[in-house]
Write an enzyme that holds these catalytic residues in place. Structure first.
Site, PDB file in Angstrom:
ATOM      1  CG  HIS A  13      -0.351  -0.147   2.587  1.00  0.00           C
ATOM      2  ND1 HIS A  13       0.628   0.643   3.189  1.00  0.00           N
ATOM      3  CD2 HIS A  13      -0.252  -1.336   3.427  1.00  0.00           C
ATOM      4  CE1 HIS A  13       1.013   0.140   4.221  1.00  0.00           C
ATOM      5  NE2 HIS A  13       0.470  -1.194   4.441  1.00  0.00           N
ATOM      6  CD  GLU A  14       1.097   6.475  -1.296  1.00  0.00           C
ATOM      7  OE1 GLU A  14       0.872   5.626  -2.345  1.00  0.00           O
ATOM      8  OE2 GLU A  14       2.109   7.027  -1.641  1.00  0.00           O
ATOM      9  N   GLY A  15       2.052   3.161   2.088  1.00  0.00           N
ATOM     10  CA  GLY A  15       3.145   2.960   3.456  1.00  0.00           C
ATOM     11  C   GLY A  15       4.332   2.345   2.852  1.00  0.00           C
ATOM     12  CG  HIS A  16       4.393  -1.732   1.891  1.00  0.00           C
ATOM     13  ND1 HIS A  16       2.925  -2.168   1.885  1.00  0.00           N
ATOM     14  CD2 HIS A  16       4.877  -2.482   2.802  1.00  0.00           C
ATOM     15  CE1 HIS A  16       2.737  -3.000   2.892  1.00  0.00           C
ATOM     16  NE2 HIS A  16       3.916  -3.110   3.294  1.00  0.00           N
TER      17      HIS A  16
ATOM     18  CB  SER B 291      -2.243  -1.833   8.472  1.00  0.00           C
ATOM     19  OG  SER B 291      -2.344  -3.155   8.825  1.00  0.00           O
ATOM     20  CB  SER B 292      -1.236  -5.605   4.397  1.00  0.00           C
ATOM     21  OG  SER B 292       0.189  -5.010   4.087  1.00  0.00           O
TER      22      SER B 292
ATOM     23  CD  GLN C 145       6.744 -11.557  10.227  1.00  0.00           C
ATOM     24  OE1 GLN C 145       7.941 -11.652   9.627  1.00  0.00           O
ATOM     25  NE2 GLN C 145       6.162 -10.571  10.466  1.00  0.00           N
TER      26      GLN C 145
ATOM     27  N   GLY D 139       8.843   0.756   8.470  1.00  0.00           N
ATOM     28  CA  GLY D 139       7.833   1.929   8.921  1.00  0.00           C
ATOM     29  C   GLY D 139       7.700   1.868  10.386  1.00  0.00           C
TER      30      GLY D 139
ATOM     31  CE  LYS E  17      -0.515  -0.030  11.478  1.00  0.00           C
ATOM     32  NZ  LYS E  17      -0.061  -1.633  11.853  1.00  0.00           N
TER      33      LYS E  17
END
Ligand code: PAF
Length: 284
Positions: free
Chosen positions: A37-40, A189-190, A64, A151, A153
């Site tokens: 998304h835009e964060g990546h 967030s994904s 994880q 990030g 986040k």
């Protein structure tokens, strides 16, 4: 149709090493689990500005995810991810199958996060940060980046990766990039795609709580927590898990100066996390 040049794709560690040898330095790594998304995209753009070459990885890391977590249903959107990485100008993408990262018959050596790995997210997701650090250490070893971008986040993840790079002398500069948000403040967030429209509306209160808390910073830590708690308590449908004020390295919050406010809550079965920096004033 996009005119962007497609990045070179490596699916094996051997192909990745061959690709890496041809990349101009400095090399930046942007590790992801896909569903970009835009964060990546912001991470790749920040990498572009700092480095001669950008390598992204797209790998949903089974180590994880705990039992009962969303490994199987985690969104896998490879074609769209590759198109996004091409648009943002990534030079190479590592997109391995699981056996390439965790070969059968391996001794199972892993990176342990220490005590910081069992608080906050680590308290509800046992083993999660060992899984994250182990795969990031492998990616560092394979790509041998000069810098790697993550990030803010996932703030606890960022702090732990920074500590790993420093304490294991991995020679990688770890760069944190501020969270990208929707217009109403929800951190991208994904996993946001799991939210129903009602839950999506409720979820904005998470960043609202953090903003209220941060605004109370000049009145001290107690006021920060009280202001954030008030917003959370006034939001039915959001079930808080923790709200913590710490120093920027996740140690005890100082009486005054830079601090971090972190929150986790559930909207339905979806777990949401967020955080903000806070500047604390002396209480009189
Ligand atoms: O933040 C993520 O997407 C993952 O935890 C990471 C850093 C790519 C490791 O799998």
């Amino acid at each position: 149709m996009s005119t962007a040049t497609a990045p070179a794709v490596a699916e094996t560690t051997a192909d990745l090493r061959a690709l890496r040898a041809r990349l101009p330095a400095p090399v930046a790594l942007v590790p992801t689990m896909g569903a970009l998304h835009e964060g990546h995209r912001t991470l790749v753009r920040a990498a572009r500005e700092r480095a001669g070459s950008v390598v992204a990885s797209v790998f949903v890391n089974p180590a994880q995810f705990g039992p009962g977590e969303d490994f199987d249903r985690y969104p896998r959107t490879w074609d769209a991810d590759l198109a996004a990485l091409a648009e943002e100008g990534a030079d190479a993408v590592f997109h391995p199958p699981v056996e390439e990262v965790y070969p059968p018959g391996a001794a199972g050596v892993s990176v342990q996060p220490g005590p910081l790995g069992s608080v906050l997210e680590g308290a509800v997701r046992p083993g999660h940060f060992a899984g994250v650090l182990t795969v990031v250490a492998k990616l560092f070893g394979l790509v041998r980046p000069d810098l790697a971008l993550f990030g803010e986040k996932d703030y606890q993840q960022l702090v732990l990766i920074r500590a790993m790079a420093r304490e294991l002398a991995l020679g990688v500069e770890v760069v944190g990039v501020p969270t990208v948000r929707e217009e109403d403040g929800l951190a991208l967030s994904s996993r946001n795609r799991y939210l129903s429209p009602e839950q999506r509306a409720t979820a904005a209160a998470l960043s609202g709580a953090l903003r209220s808390g941060a605004a109370a910073g000049p009145r001290g830590g107690g006021a920060v927590l009280a202001a954030a708690r008030e917003v959370l308590a006034g939001t039915p449908g959001l079930v808080p898990d923790y709200l913590e004020l710490t120093d920027p390295d996740l140690g005890p919050a100082p009486a005054a100066g830079p601090a971090r406010l972190l929150v986790a809550a559930r909207a339905g079965s979806t777990r949401l996390i967020d955080n903000l920096p806070v500047e604390l004033g002396e209480t009189r």
